[in-house]
Design an enzyme around this catalytic site. Sequence first.
Site: not given
Length: 265
Positions: A38, A68, A71, A107, A136, A166, A169, A201, A214, A216, A245
Amino acid sequence: MHYGFHNSISGRRGYAAALDRAEELGTTAAQLFAKSPRSWRTRSLRPGEAEAFRDALAIGLVRRTAIHASYLVNLGADGELWEKSVFSLADDLEKAALLGVDYVVVHPGSGPAERVREGALKALMLAPGGPWLLLENVAGRGRKVGRRFEELADLIAGTPLGVAFDTCHAFAAGYPLHDDPAGVIDELDRTVGLERVPLVHLNDSVGALGSGVDHHANLGEGQIGAALAGIVRDARLADKTFIMETPKEADVHNLATFRRWAGIG
């Protein structure tokens, strides 16, 4: 089949800490962030850090690794945000090459699909000769790119790009994994081609089918439920890398569930 979790790189060992956690759990795959997910700020490799990571890979259980991307990356953006996104992704690709990581997952972002494709290919141009870059699939709210398999297939056509699948997702985007997991894999194979999907994922979903949420959940405890076992047991995915994840406090529980579904140990 290789399997594991997204692991932290915090602590004295840095990147190698993600492999240490995999060793503790007895898993053969690991995913990590190369920097804060982030923040635009990059993270320099400490002296000897890449060598320590590669040494741990050479002697340990882990055989498949992924980074990964941040974001914040939005390959569909315009102007400065697009430039920052491309350079952030290129930084992850460079780090992955130095560490010997197999895949970088990103993403796609929001905006025109052509812009996403252009950004992904520019990042590869800036960091050539590295790992496999995977786009993804997303849960799909707003103008996010990659909700439908057909869209991902168009993005990677004629390129070296691949896809990370994923499960949370896909379910949130409307694919009925709770009812017909084999049928969803059929569609993924028909559109994208399973040979272009090396990584899964594996996540259950808090949100309902088609909700676009989204969020999980632990394996078997979300809206997909026990049907998620059908993905683990699908023979067409036997050579894939599975990364969970799921909530970190439940790693041991989710690992036991995965192994039970896979008939391991």
